[in-house]
Design a protein around this motif. Structure first.
Motif, PDB file in Angstrom:
ATOM      1  N   TYR A   1       0.798  -1.221   0.000  1.00  0.00           N
ATOM      2  CA  TYR A   1       0.000   0.000   0.000  1.00  0.00           C
ATOM      3  C   TYR A   1       0.840   1.285   0.000  1.00  0.00           C
ATOM      4  O   TYR A   1       0.294   2.368   0.115  1.00  0.00           O
TER       5      TYR A   1
ATOM      6  N   GLN B   1      -3.485   1.507  -8.201  1.00  0.00           N
ATOM      7  CA  GLN B   1      -3.586   0.091  -7.881  1.00  0.00           C
ATOM      8  C   GLN B   1      -3.492  -0.765  -9.136  1.00  0.00           C
ATOM      9  O   GLN B   1      -4.036  -0.401 -10.177  1.00  0.00           O
TER      10      GLN B   1
ATOM     11  N   VAL C   1      -0.195   4.110  -2.371  1.00  0.00           N
ATOM     12  CA  VAL C   1      -1.503   4.659  -1.999  1.00  0.00           C
ATOM     13  C   VAL C   1      -1.374   5.539  -0.762  1.00  0.00           C
ATOM     14  O   VAL C   1      -1.927   6.639  -0.714  1.00  0.00           O
TER      15      VAL C   1
ATOM     16  N   GLU D   1      -6.067  -1.915 -12.635  1.00  0.00           N
ATOM     17  CA  GLU D   1      -6.982  -0.782 -12.557  1.00  0.00           C
ATOM     18  C   GLU D   1      -8.240  -1.050 -13.383  1.00  0.00           C
ATOM     19  O   GLU D   1      -8.194  -1.303 -14.562  1.00  0.00           O
TER      20      GLU D   1
ATOM     21  N   ASP E   1      -8.859  -2.734  -2.010  1.00  0.00           N
ATOM     22  CA  ASP E   1      -8.936  -2.513  -3.453  1.00  0.00           C
ATOM     23  C   ASP E   1      -9.853  -1.327  -3.736  1.00  0.00           C
ATOM     24  O   ASP E   1     -11.069  -1.450  -3.748  1.00  0.00           O
TER      25      ASP E   1
END
Length: 191
Positions: free
Chosen positions: A36, A183, A39, A186, A63
């Protein structure tokens, strides 16, 4: 006796603060090198989101591509409840369905957008250096828009708790717009 109680409470507060600091450091270490990381770094470009909040949201949502900018608020229980009958429609308090932890993180982060904002501070500038230009441009747009929304709510004399919940719902959408494109696999939908 009162002095003893006071000193015991201060000692307990200091121990808890030290414990919390150790946990925050551990979360920061984990967030630096995990699935992660990208993100979390993107989410931290938004005001009110630092490493613990960013990591918590990233792990809680997982997700991001399974949502849209409009549906993420529903998943987090940040949309108004509704009772409809025939032609009448009544909206009530938020549903509080879904992720309680994610909702709490966004509600707390949303308060930061009420504070004056003209340009990024030192922490935010450092964070913007870690992400792609498209991400930091989007994050700055979000920071400005969320602050302007707060100003509009204040001008309308909206209850601050209600306004903050609305800001948190919109903040969820901005988080989605930063996280979903990062991510793998996608399958992002239009907001």
């Amino acid at each position: 006796m009162l002095q003893f109680t006071y000193e015991a409470d201060v000692e307990q507060a200091e121990l808890l603060a030290a414990h919390l600091k150790r946990i925050d450091q551990r979360v920061a270490q984990t967030a630096k090198d995990c699935q992660y990381t990208a993100v979390v770094e993107a989410l931290m470009c938004l005001r009110g989101i630092q490493v613990t909040t960013g990591f918590g949201l990233a792990v809680e949502i997982g997700d991001w591509t399974r949502f849209t900018g409009a549906t993420i608020g529903s998943y987090l229980g940040l949309v108004p409840s509704e009772q409809s009958s025939g032609q009448s429609r009544h909206q009530g308090p938020i549903t509080k369905a879904g992720s309680k932890y994610g909702r709490k993180l966004l509600i707390e982060a949303a308060w930061q957008h009420r504070r004056p904002y003209a340009r990024p501070g030192a922490r935010l500038l450092g964070q913007l250096d870690l992400v792609a230009p498209a991400t930091w441009i989007r994050a700055l747009e979000g920071n400005h828009r969320l602050h302007r929304k707060w100003e509009q709510f204040d001008a309308r004399k909206k209850r601050s708790v209600t306004a903050n919940t609305a800001i948190a719902r919109e903040l969820a959408g901005w988080c989605w717009s930063l996280a979903a494109p990062l991510q793998p696999g996608e399958r992002m939908n239009a907001a």
